[in-house]
Design a protein around this motif. Sequence first.
Motif, PDB file in Angstrom:
ATOM      1  N   TRP B 112       0.836  -1.208   0.000  1.00 26.22           N
ATOM      2  CA  TRP B 112       0.000   0.000   0.000  1.00 26.22           C
ATOM      3  C   TRP B 112       0.867   1.253   0.000  1.00 26.22           C
ATOM      4  CZ3 TRP B 112      -0.537   3.210   4.560  1.00 26.22           C
ATOM      5  CH2 TRP B 112      -1.399   4.281   4.361  1.00 26.22           C
ATOM      6  N   GLN B 113       1.917   1.243   0.821  1.00 26.65           N
ATOM      7  CA  GLN B 113       2.773   2.422   0.916  1.00 26.65           C
ATOM      8  C   GLN B 113       3.495   2.694  -0.399  1.00 26.65           C
ATOM      9  OE1 GLN B 113       4.474   1.616   5.157  1.00 26.65           O
ATOM     10  NE2 GLN B 113       5.033   3.653   4.549  1.00 26.65           N
ATOM     11  N   LYS B 114       3.773   1.620  -1.149  1.00 26.71           N
ATOM     12  CA  LYS B 114       4.436   1.824  -2.437  1.00 26.71           C
ATOM     13  C   LYS B 114       3.425   2.300  -3.485  1.00 26.71           C
ATOM     14  CE  LYS B 114       8.355  -1.306  -2.259  1.00 26.71           C
ATOM     15  NZ  LYS B 114       8.859  -2.612  -2.717  1.00 26.71           N
ATOM     16  N   MET B 115       2.234   1.733  -3.440  1.00 30.50           N
ATOM     17  CA  MET B 115       1.300   1.932  -4.537  1.00 30.50           C
ATOM     18  C   MET B 115       0.492   3.219  -4.430  1.00 30.50           C
ATOM     19  SD  MET B 115       1.988  -0.334  -6.566  1.00 30.50           S
ATOM     20  CE  MET B 115       0.749  -0.310  -7.829  1.00 30.50           C
ATOM     21  N   TYR B 116       0.195   3.686  -3.230  1.00 32.94           N
ATOM     22  CA  TYR B 116      -0.734   4.824  -3.168  1.00 32.94           C
ATOM     23  C   TYR B 116      -0.124   6.106  -3.727  1.00 32.94           C
ATOM     24  CZ  TYR B 116       1.307   6.860   1.125  1.00 32.94           C
ATOM     25  OH  TYR B 116       2.133   7.441   2.031  1.00 32.94           O
ATOM     26  N   ARG B 117       1.218   6.133  -3.827  1.00 31.21           N
ATOM     27  CA  ARG B 117       1.854   7.321  -4.371  1.00 31.21           C
ATOM     28  C   ARG B 117       2.438   7.084  -5.752  1.00 31.21           C
ATOM     29  NH1 ARG B 117       6.872   7.383  -0.136  1.00 31.21           N
ATOM     30  NH2 ARG B 117       7.397   5.208  -0.325  1.00 31.21           N
ATOM     31  N   TYR B 118       2.184   5.902  -6.307  1.00 32.19           N
ATOM     32  CA  TYR B 118       2.756   5.548  -7.609  1.00 32.19           C
ATOM     33  C   TYR B 118       1.850   6.043  -8.724  1.00 32.19           C
ATOM     34  CZ  TYR B 118       4.106   2.609 -11.540  1.00 32.19           C
ATOM     35  OH  TYR B 118       4.482   2.167 -12.772  1.00 32.19           O
ATOM     36  N   ILE B 169      -1.809   7.233 -14.883  1.00 32.69           N
ATOM     37  CA  ILE B 169      -2.857   6.563 -14.094  1.00 32.69           C
ATOM     38  C   ILE B 169      -2.381   6.494 -12.660  1.00 32.69           C
ATOM     39  CG2 ILE B 169      -3.993   4.340 -13.682  1.00 32.69           C
ATOM     40  CD1 ILE B 169      -3.922   3.895 -16.670  1.00 32.69           C
ATOM     41  N   ASN B 170      -3.219   6.898 -11.718  1.00 32.11           N
ATOM     42  CA  ASN B 170      -2.821   6.781 -10.312  1.00 32.11           C
ATOM     43  C   ASN B 170      -3.349   5.477  -9.743  1.00 32.11           C
ATOM     44  OD1 ASN B 170      -5.494   7.402 -10.051  1.00 32.11           O
ATOM     45  ND2 ASN B 170      -5.217   8.588  -8.221  1.00 32.11           N
ATOM     46  N   TYR B 171      -2.606   4.939  -8.809  1.00 34.63           N
ATOM     47  CA  TYR B 171      -2.982   3.671  -8.183  1.00 34.63           C
ATOM     48  C   TYR B 171      -3.352   3.911  -6.723  1.00 34.63           C
ATOM     49  CZ  TYR B 171      -1.254   1.309 -12.301  1.00 34.63           C
ATOM     50  OH  TYR B 171      -1.093   0.867 -13.578  1.00 34.63           O
ATOM     51  N   PHE B 172      -3.918   5.074  -6.449  1.00 36.04           N
ATOM     52  CA  PHE B 172      -4.217   5.435  -5.067  1.00 36.04           C
ATOM     53  C   PHE B 172      -5.350   4.579  -4.508  1.00 36.04           C
ATOM     54  CE2 PHE B 172      -6.573   7.734  -1.863  1.00 36.04           C
ATOM     55  CZ  PHE B 172      -5.567   8.105  -1.006  1.00 36.04           C
ATOM     56  N   PHE B 173      -5.129   4.050  -3.323  1.00 39.84           N
ATOM     57  CA  PHE B 173      -6.204   3.387  -2.580  1.00 39.84           C
ATOM     58  C   PHE B 173      -5.853   3.473  -1.110  1.00 39.84           C
ATOM     59  CE2 PHE B 173      -4.448  -0.696  -1.088  1.00 39.84           C
ATOM     60  CZ  PHE B 173      -3.217  -0.667  -1.734  1.00 39.84           C
ATOM     61  N   MET B 174      -6.811   3.231  -0.266  1.00 41.32           N
ATOM     62  CA  MET B 174      -6.543   3.247   1.166  1.00 41.32           C
ATOM     63  C   MET B 174      -6.707   1.845   1.727  1.00 41.32           C
ATOM     64  SD  MET B 174      -5.532   6.095   2.232  1.00 41.32           S
ATOM     65  CE  MET B 174      -5.746   6.264   3.963  1.00 41.32           C
ATOM     66  N   LEU B 175      -5.702   1.406   2.448  1.00 41.14           N
ATOM     67  CA  LEU B 175      -5.816   0.146   3.187  1.00 41.14           C
ATOM     68  C   LEU B 175      -6.770   0.392   4.354  1.00 41.14           C
ATOM     69  CD1 LEU B 175      -4.250  -2.502   2.678  1.00 41.14           C
ATOM     70  CD2 LEU B 175      -2.826  -1.902   4.610  1.00 41.14           C
ATOM     71  N   PRO B 176      -7.612  -0.588   4.705  1.00 42.92           N
ATOM     72  CA  PRO B 176      -8.498  -0.385   5.854  1.00 42.92           C
ATOM     73  C   PRO B 176      -7.714   0.015   7.098  1.00 42.92           C
ATOM     74  CG  PRO B 176      -9.136  -2.356   4.713  1.00 42.92           C
ATOM     75  CD  PRO B 176      -7.902  -1.845   4.020  1.00 42.92           C
TER      76      PRO B 176
END
Lengths: 203, 324
Positions: B112-118, B169-176
């Motif tokens: 998540w930490q890698k992907m939300y800012r990728y 394309i952003n891959y932003f998401f939030m982990l619960p």
Amino acid sequence: MAAYTVALFRACSQCKRILKPVSAAIDKSHVSKLWSVLEGSKRLLTTAPPQSTDKIEDKSEYPVDFEISYDEFKHVLPLLPIETVPGVPNHPSYPTPSGWFPPNLELRSKQKYLVRRTKNHMLPVYPGTTHKRIEHIKTVQHYVHIKKIEGDIWALEADLRLHLQQKTGLPKIKTQVHEVGRFIRVRGMYADEVASFLFGRGM
Amino acid sequence: MAVSKYMKLVARQGLYCKIKLREFSSSSCRLQEVTTPVSSSSEQNAAPVETKEGPQILSRSLKFPVDHTHPRLAWLDSMSSIESKKLGLLDLHPDIFATYPRVDLLHKNVHWQKMYRYINYNFEPSRAEMPGGGRKPWPQKGLGKARAGSIRSPLFIQGAKAFGPRGPINYFFMLPRSQRATGLRVALTCKYTQNDLVIVDNFDIPTADPDFLSEMADVRFWGHSILFVDDSDVMPEKISEAVHQIRGFNLMPAYGLNVFSMLKHETLVLTLAALERIEGKLLEELHTTAVETKYVNKLRPEDFRTRPKVDSTMYKSFTKPLEF
């Protein structure tokens, strides 16, 4: 700060067209913000923050005569929502009128495994359903989900399966053990049976 | 290198034995009862007690105590000298520092930490966006060739790519939220069990010389990369200056603590205040009354544009010349 505004005005006065909008834009707050950025973080930390612009223009409808009291805030505190779940109050006897009773610590410590209570002091046993197709016919599969397991999860699964087999008289009870996720799934509507089994083990 | 590794192992074994001894001595009674009488009037959670040797902390009251295990123990260290100086023993909450190692959640957090800012900037033009290709290259029938409508068809060499990557394309998401909290607890547990967790009273070091700090890390077998975590984000000057000059050493406020940084650094050095803050926050999260809600990202690309999108179709249908 004053010297800065004067310099800005001088720069603007050469061009009369933009004097008006710029002079309107130069507000106390704007200049102070700019100033603080220029001065750097040290200045920001040492000096007081810039005065906030008061957006309320007409103060006539607001009360004027009031007294600020910090001591009486204790009367407000009980009205605020509780942030964390409180502990169990001391009951005179168990089970309580609602049927709740605490875990039996002596009995629980004898087992190889442990199912901890949730933060709401209940058993983490949840019935659920999944949908499955058997030969183009939609069916509902019931299961029981047991979470928060610590210790020997396989011993718990074996004990639980044996208990359910004896109770129901069925030759086979289907279970699923997730060792990393620390949960067990039992197929069937056995939530009450599972709960009574765990209560019997002092959980 | 090999010698230092061996020394590290020995040192760790020694600490482990000490902790084990302390645990075996008694699980219920505190050390303070055995050794020195502690003034009971200290209302603070972890109040240092003045003795002949200096301030010592021998117990620490834990919020949300559990009855199925004992609290874990850690030394309270000092950074005032190069050699470690034990100021006392601390109780650590087993829910934070002795959880089950959920490696899957650790991986989820790192991912998540890698992907939300990728942001993926790869872009391939479609057949409509490539130059040419409007003309039919050869007649439909009579040539014995495959029928073709455009030289930019994906079947052609130097043709366009079908279903290629489109734009940023952003891959932003939030982990619960619960999974993020559990990830932190598991990472702290891993650090503690691998003996990579150091707790100090504060970050007051005598000099701002980076050699002092690196020598301290060498002597105490802290490894090459260390994460220093304090409660506030205004750090003491000397350690900030020293850490800034050493590659691999990093300072971080408690609110910036994350799984990726904890796994990246060899040793995690917490101040007592940071420990209180982190443990308190994670315990609050465990026992919160708030119902977890799913994060819904309501931001659209339009919200990030500096100016509103112009509707070009309106201008096309506008036949009359504009009157001023």
